[in-house]
Scaffold this motif. Structure first.
Motif, PDB file in Angstrom:
ATOM      1  N   LEU A  53       0.810  -1.217   0.000  1.00  0.00           N
ATOM      2  CA  LEU A  53       0.000   0.000   0.000  1.00  0.00           C
ATOM      3  C   LEU A  53       0.846   1.271   0.000  1.00  0.00           C
ATOM      4  CD1 LEU A  53      -2.957  -0.914   2.397  1.00  0.00           C
ATOM      5  CD2 LEU A  53      -2.941  -0.858  -0.092  1.00  0.00           C
ATOM      6  N   THR A  54       2.055   1.191   0.525  1.00  0.00           N
ATOM      7  CA  THR A  54       2.931   2.368   0.484  1.00  0.00           C
ATOM      8  C   THR A  54       3.260   2.733  -0.952  1.00  0.00           C
ATOM      9  OG1 THR A  54       3.900   1.733   2.620  1.00  0.00           O
ATOM     10  CG2 THR A  54       5.108   3.345   1.294  1.00  0.00           C
ATOM     11  N   ARG A  55       3.585   1.731  -1.769  1.00  0.00           N
ATOM     12  CA  ARG A  55       3.896   1.983  -3.183  1.00  0.00           C
ATOM     13  C   ARG A  55       2.659   2.507  -3.918  1.00  0.00           C
ATOM     14  NH1 ARG A  55       3.196  -0.680  -7.760  1.00  0.00           N
ATOM     15  NH2 ARG A  55       2.413  -2.538  -6.707  1.00  0.00           N
ATOM     16  N   ILE A  56       1.498   1.917  -3.635  1.00  0.00           N
ATOM     17  CA  ILE A  56       0.254   2.368  -4.269  1.00  0.00           C
ATOM     18  C   ILE A  56      -0.017   3.827  -3.909  1.00  0.00           C
ATOM     19  CG2 ILE A  56      -2.248   2.061  -4.313  1.00  0.00           C
ATOM     20  CD1 ILE A  56      -0.947  -0.141  -5.791  1.00  0.00           C
ATOM     21  N   ALA A  57       0.178   4.174  -2.630  1.00  0.00           N
ATOM     22  CA  ALA A  57      -0.085   5.546  -2.174  1.00  0.00           C
ATOM     23  C   ALA A  57       0.858   6.534  -2.857  1.00  0.00           C
ATOM     24  CB  ALA A  57       0.051   5.626  -0.658  1.00  0.00           C
ATOM     25  N   ARG A  58       2.138   6.151  -3.028  1.00  0.00           N
ATOM     26  CA  ARG A  58       3.074   7.045  -3.731  1.00  0.00           C
ATOM     27  C   ARG A  58       2.621   7.287  -5.169  1.00  0.00           C
ATOM     28  NH1 ARG A  58       7.511   3.816  -1.305  1.00  0.00           N
ATOM     29  NH2 ARG A  58       8.237   4.903   0.564  1.00  0.00           N
ATOM     30  N   GLU A  59       2.138   6.245  -5.837  1.00  0.00           N
ATOM     31  CA  GLU A  59       1.650   6.398  -7.209  1.00  0.00           C
ATOM     32  C   GLU A  59       0.432   7.317  -7.255  1.00  0.00           C
ATOM     33  OE1 GLU A  59       0.926   2.458  -8.568  1.00  0.00           O
ATOM     34  OE2 GLU A  59       3.056   1.923  -8.733  1.00  0.00           O
ATOM     35  N   VAL A  60      -0.461   7.173  -6.278  1.00  0.00           N
ATOM     36  CA  VAL A  60      -1.641   8.035  -6.217  1.00  0.00           C
ATOM     37  C   VAL A  60      -1.238   9.490  -6.034  1.00  0.00           C
ATOM     38  CG1 VAL A  60      -3.634   8.644  -4.770  1.00  0.00           C
ATOM     39  CG2 VAL A  60      -3.237   6.256  -5.410  1.00  0.00           C
ATOM     40  N   LEU A  61      -0.292   9.746  -5.123  1.00  0.00           N
ATOM     41  CA  LEU A  61       0.169  11.121  -4.898  1.00  0.00           C
ATOM     42  C   LEU A  61       0.850  11.680  -6.140  1.00  0.00           C
ATOM     43  CD1 LEU A  61       1.502  10.864  -1.223  1.00  0.00           C
ATOM     44  CD2 LEU A  61      -0.705  11.718  -2.030  1.00  0.00           C
ATOM     45  N   GLY A  62       1.534  10.812  -6.899  1.00  0.00           N
ATOM     46  CA  GLY A  62       2.123  11.254  -8.152  1.00  0.00           C
ATOM     47  C   GLY A  62       1.057  11.670  -9.150  1.00  0.00           C
ATOM     48  N   ASP A  63      -0.017  10.900  -9.231  1.00  0.00           N
ATOM     49  CA  ASP A  63      -1.119  11.238 -10.148  1.00  0.00           C
ATOM     50  C   ASP A  63      -1.806  12.535  -9.741  1.00  0.00           C
ATOM     51  OD1 ASP A  63      -0.584   8.926 -11.526  1.00  0.00           O
ATOM     52  OD2 ASP A  63      -2.185   7.752 -10.570  1.00  0.00           O
ATOM     53  N   LEU A  64      -1.849  12.799  -8.438  1.00  0.00           N
ATOM     54  CA  LEU A  64      -2.533  13.995  -7.929  1.00  0.00           C
ATOM     55  C   LEU A  64      -1.582  15.170  -7.711  1.00  0.00           C
ATOM     56  CD1 LEU A  64      -4.866  12.300  -5.274  1.00  0.00           C
ATOM     57  CD2 LEU A  64      -5.534  13.160  -7.524  1.00  0.00           C
ATOM     58  N   GLU A  65      -0.376  15.061  -8.246  1.00  0.00           N
ATOM     59  CA  GLU A  65       0.650  16.090  -7.988  1.00  0.00           C
ATOM     60  C   GLU A  65       0.180  17.488  -8.375  1.00  0.00           C
ATOM     61  OE1 GLU A  65       5.376  16.945  -8.967  1.00  0.00           O
ATOM     62  OE2 GLU A  65       4.326  15.266  -9.911  1.00  0.00           O
ATOM     63  N   THR A  66      -0.434  17.623  -9.560  1.00  0.00           N
ATOM     64  CA  THR A  66      -0.907  18.934 -10.007  1.00  0.00           C
ATOM     65  C   THR A  66      -1.983  19.476  -9.078  1.00  0.00           C
ATOM     66  OG1 THR A  66      -0.440  18.349 -12.307  1.00  0.00           O
ATOM     67  CG2 THR A  66      -1.929  20.206 -11.939  1.00  0.00           C
ATOM     68  N   THR A  67      -2.935  18.625  -8.694  1.00  0.00           N
ATOM     69  CA  THR A  67      -4.004  19.058  -7.788  1.00  0.00           C
ATOM     70  C   THR A  67      -3.437  19.482  -6.443  1.00  0.00           C
ATOM     71  OG1 THR A  67      -5.490  17.464  -8.848  1.00  0.00           O
ATOM     72  CG2 THR A  67      -6.184  18.350  -6.737  1.00  0.00           C
ATOM     73  N   ILE A  68      -2.442  18.749  -5.952  1.00  0.00           N
ATOM     74  CA  ILE A  68      -1.822  19.083  -4.666  1.00  0.00           C
ATOM     75  C   ILE A  68      -1.123  20.433  -4.740  1.00  0.00           C
ATOM     76  CG2 ILE A  68      -0.007  18.398  -3.034  1.00  0.00           C
ATOM     77  CD1 ILE A  68      -0.703  15.472  -3.740  1.00  0.00           C
ATOM     78  N   GLU A  69      -0.413  20.678  -5.856  1.00  0.00           N
ATOM     79  CA  GLU A  69       0.292  21.954  -6.025  1.00  0.00           C
ATOM     80  C   GLU A  69      -0.693  23.110  -6.134  1.00  0.00           C
ATOM     81  OE1 GLU A  69       2.798  21.502  -9.383  1.00  0.00           O
ATOM     82  OE2 GLU A  69       4.294  20.269  -8.338  1.00  0.00           O
ATOM     83  N   GLN A  70      -1.761  22.922  -6.909  1.00  0.00           N
ATOM     84  CA  GLN A  70      -2.749  23.997  -7.068  1.00  0.00           C
ATOM     85  C   GLN A  70      -3.434  24.330  -5.749  1.00  0.00           C
ATOM     86  OE1 GLN A  70      -5.304  22.445 -10.150  1.00  0.00           O
ATOM     87  NE2 GLN A  70      -3.982  23.178 -11.817  1.00  0.00           N
ATOM     88  N   ALA A  71      -3.629  23.319  -4.905  1.00  0.00           N
ATOM     89  CA  ALA A  71      -4.272  23.563  -3.609  1.00  0.00           C
ATOM     90  C   ALA A  71      -3.283  24.086  -2.575  1.00  0.00           C
ATOM     91  CB  ALA A  71      -4.916  22.274  -3.102  1.00  0.00           C
ATOM     92  N   GLY A  72      -1.966  24.017  -2.879  1.00  0.00           N
ATOM     93  CA  GLY A  72      -0.957  24.416  -1.902  1.00  0.00           C
ATOM     94  C   GLY A  72      -0.953  23.512  -0.691  1.00  0.00           C
ATOM     95  N   ALA A  73      -1.225  22.238  -0.912  1.00  0.00           N
ATOM     96  CA  ALA A  73      -1.387  21.299   0.190  1.00  0.00           C
ATOM     97  C   ALA A  73      -0.073  20.620   0.554  1.00  0.00           C
ATOM     98  CB  ALA A  73      -2.426  20.243  -0.171  1.00  0.00           C
TER      99      ALA A  73
END
Length: 395
Positions: free
Chosen positions: A245-265
């Motif tokens: 699940l750690t590897r899966i979570a890293r992949e998910v965060l990679g996919d959401l990288e743009t959304t995370i940056e836009q939200a300043g999260a």
């Protein structure tokens, strides 16, 4: 002692000595024993024997040679004398006998109780039984097993009807969603062409209508995609593999990288457990939970999301926690938020179809787990997913 006998305490006994009253003590003890026996015989009319004889559950015991030693009743046409002394497996098919024997040997070897469901091989009587096996002990030694069989025919028939109904509903959702895709594509395509070629000729009111039409078509497209995702979760047989699940979570965060940056999260990822699961569904589960945490954020507050996990090897279960500092919700709506199309906020402020958390619950339940949440309005929320480390055994 006489007073106690008169008070219906036949279990009392006198200490017999050698004095002049010794014969009286002996006589009283004989009387006490006879009263005790008479009381026991009376109690048997309303005691354990009566319960066993009248029980709707078929009960039997077998010794370590796996031969039947007692049975409270049998099926019509089969007498007890025809059953007692015979093998436990004579009244089942060869395939069933192999399975039942493995369960019996497990109970004899470990002393653990087990339960299972089995279909009757007889053309009469109950069609399905729920079976419970438990050890018979003599002191510390296991000397046999008990087998209790309950008629669950009505329950199984209801289960089969529900499963058939669910399959039909899932098939309908999938087909209907596919059929709706084509007209939606045309609406969006012609809407874009109209906007490109005729926008200048349209009045401000006409351009507003066009934007609303395109926006509604886009929402409908997302809704159909989410419905397809929801129906696909249980449309095929599960295929579990080892998932980090750690590897899966890293992949998910990679996919959401743009959304995370836009939200300043800021996102904190802890060490998550490894378990047997469907990788794509675990990915979808984490992506939906993290996306929700980013979406429902408070204004003028830097979003913070934490993904943590723990595993209990003794219990064979793990727990995932996705925590945010967003808008939160009132826990009186806890059951509602995991249902399809349920929203606590207007679409104008927060986009979405109201299916994301329903998908999370369906994934968790499909893996033999559950999902819940803790929240205080204005102080964020924590979504808690509990999953077995190994897939549930098929019934």
């Amino acid at each position: 002692m006489i007073a106690r006998l008169a008070a219906h305490e036949p279990q009392v006994r006198c200490r017999e000595g050698e004095g002049p009253l010794a014969p009286l003590a002996t006589a009283l003890n004989h009387l006490s024993a006879r009263l005790d026996e008479r009381g026991t015989a009376s109690n048997e009319q309303f005691g354990l024997d009566a319960l066993i004889e009248q029980s709707p559950v078929m009960m039997m015991t077998a010794d370590t040679s796996e031969r039947i030693r007692f049975i409270n009743y049998t099926l019509p046409g089969i007498s007890r004398s025809e059953v007692v002394g015979r093998s436990l497996y004579e009244f089942s098919s060869p395939e069933q006998a192999k399975f039942i024997r493995s369960q019996v040997l497990h109970v004899l070897a470990t002393g653990e109780s087990v339960g299972y469901e089995i279909q009757s091989v007889f053309s009469f009587g109950p069609e399905w039984y729920g079976v419970k096996l438990a050890p018979v002990r003599s002191g510390e030694q296991i000397v046999g097993v008990t087998m209790s069989l309950m008629d669950i025919t009505d329950l199984k028939r209801t289960q089969f009807r529900l499963e058939q109904s669910n399959r039909e509903l899932e098939s309908f959702a999938s087909v209907a969603s596919h059929d709706l895709q084509e007209p939606l594509r045309k609406i969006q395509t012609f809407g874009e062409r109209l906007k490109t070629t005729c926008s200048a000729a349209l009045s401000p009111e006409g351009r507003d209508y066009l934007e609303r039409m395109n926006s509604a078509a886009g929402r409908m497209r997302r809704l159909i995609d989410d419905l397809l995702s929801f129906s696909r979760i249980s449309a095929k047989a599960p295929f579990f593999v080892r998932v980090d699940l750690t590897r899966i979570a890293r992949e998910v965060l990679g996919d959401l990288e743009t959304t995370i940056e836009q939200a300043g999260a800021s996102v904190t990822l802890g060490e998550l457990p490894t378990l047997e699961a469907e990788p794509m569904q675990m990915r979808q589960l984490l992506q939906n939970l993290v996306s929700n945490a980013l979406k429902f954020r408070r204004e003028d507050v830097e979003p913070s999301v934490s993904i943590q996990g723990t595993a209990d090897l003794d219990e064979g279960r793990c727990e995932l926690r996705v925590t945010d500092n967003g808008i939160g919700f009132d826990e009186k709506y806890l059951d509602r938020i995991f249902n399809v199309f349920q929203r606590l906020h207007g679409r104008g402020k927060y986009e979405g179809t109201g299916i994301g958390l329903a998908i999370c619950r369906k994934i968790a339940e499909r893996h033999g787990g559950s999902i819940g949440a803790r929240s205080i309005p204005g102080q964020g929320a924590t979504f808690i997913v509990t999953l077995p480390l190994k897939p549930p055994q098929p019934r």
